[in-house]
Design an enzyme around this catalytic site. Sequence first.
Site, short mmCIF file in Angstrom:
data_model
loop_
_atom_site.label_atom_id
_atom_site.label_comp_id
_atom_site.label_asym_id
_atom_site.label_seq_id
_atom_site.Cartn_x
_atom_site.Cartn_y
_atom_site.Cartn_z
CG ASN A 211 4.88 -15.83 -27.71
OD1 ASN A 211 5.05 -15.71 -28.92
ND2 ASN A 211 5.82 -15.47 -26.83
CB ALA A 275 11.63 -10.99 -29.87
CG ASP A 279 6.15 -10.88 -20.23
OD1 ASP A 279 7.04 -10.14 -20.68
OD2 ASP A 279 4.96 -10.79 -20.57
CE LYS A 289 6.67 -37.15 -21.34
NZ LYS A 289 6.07 -38.32 -21.93
N PRO A 306 14.66 -11.51 -18.21
CG PRO A 306 16.65 -11.84 -19.37
CD PRO A 306 15.59 -12.57 -18.60
CB ILE A 308 15.69 -7.99 -24.61
CG1 ILE A 308 15.93 -9.41 -24.08
CG2 ILE A 308 16.73 -7.62 -25.68
CD1 ILE A 308 15.56 -10.52 -25.03
CG PHE A 325 6.73 -4.28 -32.19
CD1 PHE A 325 7.97 -4.08 -32.75
CD2 PHE A 325 5.62 -4.32 -33.03
CE1 PHE A 325 8.13 -3.94 -34.11
CE2 PHE A 325 5.76 -4.19 -34.40
CZ PHE A 325 7.02 -4.00 -34.94
CE LYS A 339 3.65 -3.11 -22.96
NZ LYS A 339 3.02 -4.19 -23.70
CE LYS A 343 8.51 -3.32 -21.95
NZ LYS A 343 8.83 -4.72 -22.21
N1 CTP Z 1 10.37 -7.22 -24.56
C1 CTP Z 1 11.67 -7.57 -24.34
N2 CTP Z 1 11.98 -8.43 -23.34
C2 CTP Z 1 11.02 -8.94 -22.55
C3 CTP Z 1 9.67 -8.59 -22.77
C4 CTP Z 1 9.38 -7.72 -23.80
O1 CTP Z 1 12.56 -7.11 -25.08
N3 CTP Z 1 11.35 -9.77 -21.59
C5 CTP Z 1 10.08 -6.23 -25.62
C6 CTP Z 1 9.30 -6.76 -26.81
O2 CTP Z 1 10.18 -7.22 -27.82
C7 CTP Z 1 8.54 -5.52 -27.24
C8 CTP Z 1 8.30 -4.78 -25.95
O3 CTP Z 1 9.26 -5.26 -25.03
O4 CTP Z 1 9.34 -4.70 -28.05
C9 CTP Z 1 6.94 -4.91 -25.36
O5 CTP Z 1 6.55 -6.26 -25.31
P1 CTP Z 1 5.10 -6.62 -24.77
O6 CTP Z 1 4.95 -8.10 -24.77
O7 CTP Z 1 4.07 -5.78 -25.46
O8 CTP Z 1 5.16 -6.04 -23.32
P2 CTP Z 1 5.63 -6.63 -21.97
O9 CTP Z 1 6.91 -6.00 -21.59
O10 CTP Z 1 5.64 -8.10 -22.01
O11 CTP Z 1 4.51 -6.07 -20.99
P3 CTP Z 1 3.02 -6.62 -20.76
O12 CTP Z 1 3.06 -8.11 -20.96
O13 CTP Z 1 2.75 -6.22 -19.37
O14 CTP Z 1 2.14 -5.92 -21.74
#
Ligand code: CTP
Length: 406
Positions: A211, A275, A279, A289, A306, A308, A325, A339, A343
């Site tokens: 990303n 970070a 997902d 490849k 996972p 985190i 975040f 969220k 979380k």
């Molecule tokens: N985060 C994490 N581990 C993941 C996904 C997200 O630690 N596998 C943490 C990010 O570092 C951030 C928070 O979760 O602090 C939210 O991340 P965000 O991308 O906004 O949300 P998602 O959990 O991915 O949910 P969605 O994509 O449905 O908005």
Amino acid sequence: MALAGKRVLLIVSGGIAAYKALELIRRLRERGASVRAVLTKGGAQFVTPLSLSALSEDKVYTDLFSLTDESEMGHIQLSRDADLVVVAPATADILARMAAGMADDLATTVLLATDKPVLAAPAMNVRMWEHPATQDNLDRLRRRGVRMVGPNEGPMACNEYGFGRMAEPEEILAAISRHFGRPAGALSGKRALVTSGPTHEPIDPVRYIANHSSGKQGHAIAAALAALGAETVLVTGPTAEPDPLDVRTVAVTTAVEMMAACRAALPADIAVCAAAVADWRVASRADEKIKKGEGGTPTLTLMENPDILASLSTGPDRPALVVGFAAETEQVVANARAKRERKGCDWILANDVSPETGTFGGDANRIYLIRADGQETWPEMSKTEVGQRLAEAIARSFQDAGDGVA
Ligand code: CTP
């Protein structure tokens, strides 16, 4: 004076920024440090031994095979007879020779022989800085404990613009001062864990899912927590950001690696998950490849990574304060509130990452800080300022809670 009596061995290699080494010597000496200089052949094209020697009030060392040098002081002793070795400017060439462990001149011989900490201030053209060879060398050196200060972004002597300008003498001086004694701050005695950057999820040996996260915000938070005295570990996915000062940086690639590195960094009092973790990862990564025309267009089967933040928030060794975040493109505050609850973290910093905001990769951020009992709207500010404001809010919350759970 934090630097009084400290002995700095300054290696000046051949870059246009070598003239800044003179100012660095002057400032170090003003603060009571002694400076002994080693000048490479390239460095001598930019500054003279005489000017270095006049400012350091010491002999300048240039030649590995000079008998007088060897009789007065062997290179081994030179390398040990210092509290800190500083390479400024550190050109792409000397960094490459350090990474390779070469000892083909006095500077690299000293660097190979030293048992003292090394701080390097890289300086080079932006393309040389960005070249994978240089970045690989920097990774190797960082893993061996060499600390970097800079480079900075800006116009260069070669009429290009970008990263590669050597840090200013006062920034190098600040890094040296911090090395010799972390200033006591509001977060002294606290341990902080910060995640930053994107993760890369491999599809095959040459392709990955990623990303647009630049790591700027997470790195700025780690720097701000460290500046307030927290012992800070930064677990970062691949970014072009320089390692923040006074922070232990752990470089990872995938979400699974990031999770393992975070677990290994516990216990901590504070966790900030900045970070942009992918997902999903590819369920079965191809070992070779994937070729066109073999079995048509491939279909990728994904599996969830996972979480985190959720895992840190609910685990047995939960940090006292967990901050996440929320990267949203619509209904920013409402989604972020949900969220936070989902979380299990204490605070969420919500930001709008719609492409028109320029948040991903940009220097500015607009934050909504969401707590269980309320919400703050911060004005648009730089990511550095967001880091500082968050670090101050964290410090206040520990003070308000009588140093217990925030
Ligand atoms: N985060 C994490 N581990 C993941 C996904 C997200 O630690 N596998 C943490 C990010 O570092 C951030 C928070 O979760 O602090 C939210 O991340 P965000 O991308 O906004 O949300 P998602 O959990 O991915 O949910 P969605 O994509 O449905 O908005």
